[in-house]
Design a protein around this motif. Structure first.
Motif, short mmCIF file in Angstrom:
data_model
loop_
_atom_site.label_atom_id
_atom_site.label_comp_id
_atom_site.label_asym_id
_atom_site.label_seq_id
_atom_site.Cartn_x
_atom_site.Cartn_y
_atom_site.Cartn_z
N HIS A 111 0.84 -1.20 0.00
CA HIS A 111 0.00 0.00 0.00
C HIS A 111 0.87 1.26 0.00
CE1 HIS A 111 -3.63 -2.35 1.85
NE2 HIS A 111 -3.47 -2.58 0.55
N ASP A 112 1.96 1.22 0.77
CA ASP A 112 2.88 2.36 0.78
C ASP A 112 3.48 2.57 -0.60
OD1 ASP A 112 2.42 2.87 3.43
OD2 ASP A 112 4.18 1.77 4.15
N GLY A 113 3.82 1.46 -1.27
CA GLY A 113 4.40 1.56 -2.60
C GLY A 113 3.43 2.18 -3.60
N ILE A 114 2.17 1.80 -3.49
CA ILE A 114 1.17 2.37 -4.39
C ILE A 114 1.00 3.86 -4.15
CG2 ILE A 114 -1.29 2.34 -5.00
CD1 ILE A 114 -1.26 -0.68 -4.40
N GLU A 115 0.96 4.26 -2.87
CA GLU A 115 0.80 5.67 -2.55
C GLU A 115 2.01 6.48 -3.04
OE1 GLU A 115 -1.67 7.23 -1.49
OE2 GLU A 115 -3.01 5.61 -0.84
N LEU A 116 3.20 5.93 -2.86
CA LEU A 116 4.40 6.64 -3.24
C LEU A 116 4.57 6.73 -4.76
CD1 LEU A 116 6.91 5.21 -0.61
CD2 LEU A 116 6.00 7.53 -0.70
N SER A 117 3.91 5.85 -5.49
CA SER A 117 4.03 5.88 -6.95
C SER A 117 3.31 7.09 -7.55
CB SER A 117 3.48 4.59 -7.56
OG SER A 117 2.07 4.49 -7.36
N GLY A 118 2.40 7.71 -6.79
CA GLY A 118 1.73 8.92 -7.23
C GLY A 118 0.95 8.74 -8.52
N LYS A 119 1.19 9.65 -9.49
CA LYS A 119 0.45 9.62 -10.73
C LYS A 119 0.76 8.39 -11.58
CE LYS A 119 0.08 14.67 -11.10
NZ LYS A 119 0.40 15.87 -11.92
N GLN A 120 1.89 7.77 -11.34
CA GLN A 120 2.22 6.57 -12.10
C GLN A 120 1.32 5.40 -11.75
OE1 GLN A 120 6.37 5.82 -11.43
NE2 GLN A 120 7.06 7.57 -12.66
N ALA A 121 0.74 5.45 -10.56
CA ALA A 121 -0.24 4.46 -10.13
C ALA A 121 0.21 3.03 -10.41
CB ALA A 121 -1.59 4.72 -10.80
N HIS A 122 1.33 2.67 -9.82
CA HIS A 122 1.85 1.31 -10.01
C HIS A 122 0.85 0.27 -9.49
CE1 HIS A 122 6.19 3.03 -9.98
NE2 HIS A 122 5.63 3.09 -11.17
N ASN A 123 0.78 -0.83 -10.18
CA ASN A 123 -0.09 -1.93 -9.77
C ASN A 123 0.76 -2.95 -9.01
OD1 ASN A 123 -2.14 -3.78 -9.44
ND2 ASN A 123 -2.02 -4.57 -11.53
N ILE A 124 0.60 -2.99 -7.71
CA ILE A 124 1.38 -3.90 -6.87
C ILE A 124 0.45 -4.92 -6.25
CG2 ILE A 124 2.95 -4.07 -4.90
CD1 ILE A 124 3.76 -1.19 -5.39
N ARG A 125 0.72 -6.17 -6.50
CA ARG A 125 -0.10 -7.24 -5.94
C ARG A 125 0.75 -8.10 -5.00
NH1 ARG A 125 -2.76 -10.45 -10.75
NH2 ARG A 125 -0.56 -10.48 -11.36
N CYS A 126 0.17 -8.52 -3.92
CA CYS A 126 0.88 -9.35 -2.95
C CYS A 126 0.10 -10.64 -2.73
CB CYS A 126 1.03 -8.62 -1.61
SG CYS A 126 2.08 -7.17 -1.71
N GLU A 127 0.84 -11.72 -2.72
CA GLU A 127 0.26 -13.01 -2.39
C GLU A 127 1.06 -13.60 -1.24
OE1 GLU A 127 0.16 -15.49 -5.82
OE2 GLU A 127 -1.13 -14.15 -6.99
N ALA A 128 0.46 -13.57 -0.08
CA ALA A 128 1.16 -14.05 1.12
C ALA A 128 0.23 -14.91 1.94
CB ALA A 128 1.66 -12.87 1.96
N ASP A 129 0.77 -15.97 2.47
CA ASP A 129 -0.01 -16.88 3.32
C ASP A 129 -0.38 -16.15 4.61
OD1 ASP A 129 -1.06 -18.86 4.91
OD2 ASP A 129 0.44 -20.36 4.37
N PRO A 130 -1.66 -15.96 4.89
CA PRO A 130 -2.05 -15.21 6.10
C PRO A 130 -1.67 -15.92 7.39
CG PRO A 130 -3.97 -16.22 5.07
CD PRO A 130 -2.83 -16.41 4.11
N ASP A 131 -1.30 -17.20 7.30
CA ASP A 131 -0.94 -17.94 8.51
C ASP A 131 0.55 -17.89 8.81
OD1 ASP A 131 -3.59 -18.75 8.88
OD2 ASP A 131 -3.35 -20.48 7.56
N VAL A 132 1.34 -17.27 7.94
CA VAL A 132 2.80 -17.19 8.16
C VAL A 132 3.11 -16.18 9.24
CG1 VAL A 132 5.01 -16.63 7.12
CG2 VAL A 132 3.35 -17.93 5.80
N ARG A 133 3.89 -16.59 10.22
CA ARG A 133 4.30 -15.71 11.31
C ARG A 133 5.80 -15.85 11.55
NH1 ARG A 133 -0.18 -14.46 10.39
NH2 ARG A 133 -1.93 -14.03 11.82
N LEU A 134 6.39 -14.79 12.07
CA LEU A 134 7.79 -14.80 12.47
C LEU A 134 7.89 -14.34 13.92
CD1 LEU A 134 9.66 -13.19 9.41
CD2 LEU A 134 9.68 -15.59 10.09
N THR A 135 8.85 -14.90 14.63
CA THR A 135 9.10 -14.46 15.99
C THR A 135 10.28 -13.50 15.98
OG1 THR A 135 8.33 -16.58 16.87
CG2 THR A 135 9.69 -15.20 18.32
N GLY A 136 10.08 -12.31 16.52
CA GLY A 136 11.14 -11.32 16.54
C GLY A 136 11.13 -10.52 17.82
N VAL A 137 12.18 -9.71 18.00
CA VAL A 137 12.27 -8.83 19.17
C VAL A 137 12.46 -7.41 18.70
CG1 VAL A 137 13.13 -10.56 20.76
CG2 VAL A 137 14.74 -9.28 19.36
#
Length: 239
Positions: A213-239
């Motif tokens: 979403h940030d990438g689309i907003e930053l593209s401005g008038k160029q209106a880049h089409n960015i699609r994401c396919e990510a498993d909603p169940d994927v998690r990472l443990t971090g600090v």
């Protein structure tokens, strides 16, 4: 025949002595500390820089263990098998200096310990860390004020002129994005000083979607089409 054998022996001895003299002269020109150790980490030989950086010299300290002079838990761990390649500590004789240690295996049972003056590198790294932390702290106040005004304006978008609704919404999103970046910088600054906080679960799909979403907003008038396919169940443990 015996006389010829003796001459050859004297020639080899003189040649070896000459090589040793050249080697000693060469090591005097090296600013790094060089310490030859045996399999028990006992000092066998040192160059002149080892005296000023580590406080060890030969033949005075020959046979002494190197950890007798460098007493630090990190150094003890560094000297163990399968340890990190380098170790940075303060000099045992010049506290203002930081030394980077490297250990190399030579021959079958001997080791060469090299200590290099890393004071300037450590200073620059600390300056970078301080700069990141200071800038991040300084940015928090103006971002908080800006985000507060934008949040108030977004509470009643109907009160805004039509031409302002979209820009205000975008500015609010970007201000929040900047706030997250500042928080990340502060977290990095704290993490460089050691582990911080308790581990938490990171929503990978949500993070990737937000970045798209940030990438689309930053593209401005160029209106880049960015699609994401990510498993909603994927998690990472971090600090």
């Amino acid at each position: 025949q015996q006389s010829e054998h003796q001459r050859q022996h004297r020639f080899r001895k003189q040649r070896l002595s000459s090589m040793m003299v050249r080697l000693q002269r060469s090591t005097r020109a090296i600013p790094d500390s060089l310490v030859m150790l045996n399999k028990d980490y006992e000092i066998v030989w040192t160059n002149e820089a080892a005296e000023s950086l580590l406080g060890v010299s030969t033949p005075r300290d020959t046979g002494q263990r190197i950890d007798f002079f460098i007493r630090h838990p990190d150094f003890n761990a560094f000297m163990q098998p399968h340890s990190p390649d380098t170790c940075t500590l303060r000099s045992p004789v010049q506290a203002v200096k930081h030394l980077e240690f490297r250990l190399f295996s030579v021959a079958e049972s001997d080791f060469l310990l090299i200590a290099q003056d890393a004071t300037e590198r450590v200073k620059i790294e600390q300056m970078r860390k301080d700069f990141v932390a200071d800038v991040s702290h300084e940015l928090r106040t103006p971002l908080t004020v800006l985000s507060g005004y934008l949040e108030n304006m977004n509470r009643d978008p109907d009160a805004l002129p039509d031409t302002w609704r979209r820009p205000v919404a975008v500015m609010d999103d970007q201000a929040n994005r900047m706030r997250r970046i500042v928080e990340d910088l502060l977290l990095i600054a704290r993490m460089e000083g050691g582990p911080v906080g308790e581990p938490e679960i990171v929503d990978v799909a949500g993070m990737v979607t937000a970045l798209s979403h940030d990438g689309i907003e930053l593209s401005g008038k160029q209106a880049h089409n960015i699609r994401c396919e990510a498993d909603p169940d994927v998690r990472l443990t971090g600090v």
